[in-house]
Design an enzyme around this catalytic site. Structure first.
Site, PDB file in Angstrom:
ATOM      1  N   GLY A   1      -0.369 -22.677  -1.261  1.00 19.32           N
ATOM      2  CA  GLY A   1      -1.587 -21.937  -0.976  1.00 19.32           C
ATOM      3  C   GLY A   1      -2.100 -22.253   0.422  1.00 19.32           C
ATOM      4  N   CYS A   2      -2.979 -21.388   0.933  1.00 21.66           N
ATOM      5  CA  CYS A   2      -3.457 -21.553   2.316  1.00 21.66           C
ATOM      6  C   CYS A   2      -4.332 -22.798   2.471  1.00 21.66           C
ATOM      7  CB  CYS A   2      -4.182 -20.292   2.770  1.00 21.66           C
ATOM      8  SG  CYS A   2      -5.482 -19.711   1.662  1.00 21.66           S
TER       9      CYS A   2
END
Length: 322
Positions: free
Chosen positions: A134-135
């Site tokens: 995920g970012c």
């Protein structure tokens, strides 16, 4: 040439992946899938691709490929693999959160490897399936990895702000211009979904840092800036030496001796790191582009490793500094 297919090519991460792969010297895009836009030119959705490609969106996988990128919504990647047969020889890179956790990283005879190159480079190179991080998970982990590798087990208090593209293309009240403009809001305080994958990866690395994370919605389109506050017995010089050594062979993570800002990272696959100390506290700042190092750029970095290419191939990108 590596023949690539993209499922979910009409969204933000799919569009960013198209932009990178169209300029990649070793890749040919075989198809760009979108159920909602099937038959339409890519430039209808991604207007900046007008004049760049004559490709149209396909309604499903319709060509022989070497690698398939899944740029689908969370929960949709697993459904896609149930509804479509992907030959075992085709490499998979999933950009959703469907296969990041060990409890669900096995699907159809494949085991998805967590795709953070700064930690799992060798495993990624040998894998046939990747779960892209995920970012926020990327920004948080790259700020802590060197410390965690030394067994750091303290409390971490983190804040991070992300642009509107981090929420995806689906409309919501908080994605409207009138709401976002000149506005900031905390959301999912202390319970962001990316914390679970971070905890698993930290445990594997030998650290047990407890992250208290408050994310914010920012009034800009793209980018992430994270600050993590903690206590350590290491001096600032010792920390900088540790981080310089850890990231010396990782081309996209850059330690800065001066304060960093988000525009240095936007439109690049880089993560910038800066460390400060005062009043017995250490603060580690990181900045990334949520759509590149936090998603599509990192996916291409993983693809390069899987196919034995230099991991920087096709990723020499210029920051939008002004």
């Amino acid at each position: 040439m590596i023949k690539a297919g993209i499922a979910g090519a009409a969204g933000y991460t799919g569009g960013e992946l198209l932009r990178v792969l169209l300029q990649h010297p070793e890749v040919e895009i075989a198809f760009a899938h979108s159920r909602s836009q099937a038959g339409q030119p890519l430039s209808k959705v991604h207007g900046d691709l007008l004049g760049e490609t004559a490709l149209t969106f396909s309604g499903g996988p319709d060509a022989d490929i070497d690698v398939l990128f899944l740029c689908l919504g969370h929960g949709e990647s697993a459904a896609f693999l149930e509804q479509n047969t992907v030959p075992q020889g085709v490499k998979l890179i999933d950009l959703s959160q469907d296969f990041r956790l060990k409890a669900r990283n096995v699907r159809g005879g494949r085991t998805f490897v967590y795709g953070l190159p700064e930690r799992n480079r060798e495993r990624i190179a040998a894998a046939d399936s990747i779960a892209n991080p995920g970012c926020f998970a990327t920004a948080l982990q790259l700020g802590l990895l060197p410390l965690v590798s030394q067994g750091f087990a303290g409390e971490v208090h983190a804040t991070g702000i992300t642009g509107a593209t981090g929420a995806g293309q689906k409309l919501a009240e908080s994605s409207h211009f009138a709401w976002r403009n000149n506005n900031i809001q905390a959301y999912k305080s202390l319970q962001h979904q990316h914390l679970a994958e971070i905890d698993e990866q930290q445990a594997e690395a030998g650290g047990t840092a407890h992250i208290h994370f408050v994310p914010w919605r920012g009034d800009f389109a793209r980018g992430i800036f994270v600050s993590q506050q903690l206590r350590t017995t290491l001096s600032l010089d010792e920390l900088n030496n540790l981080y310089e050594t850890w990231y010396a062979t990782h081309p996209f993570t850059v330690l800065s001796s001066r304060p960093i800002h988000m525009k240095q990272a936007v439109n690049t696959n880089k993560c910038f790191v800066h460390i400060e100390q005062a009043e017995g506290q250490t603060v580690i700042h990181t900045a990334i582009d949520n759509l590149l190092k936090g998603a599509s750029g990192q996916a291409v970095q993983n693809m390069n490793l899987m196919f034995g290419l230099p991991e920087t191939t096709g990723l020499h990108l210029k920051a939008s500094y002004f």
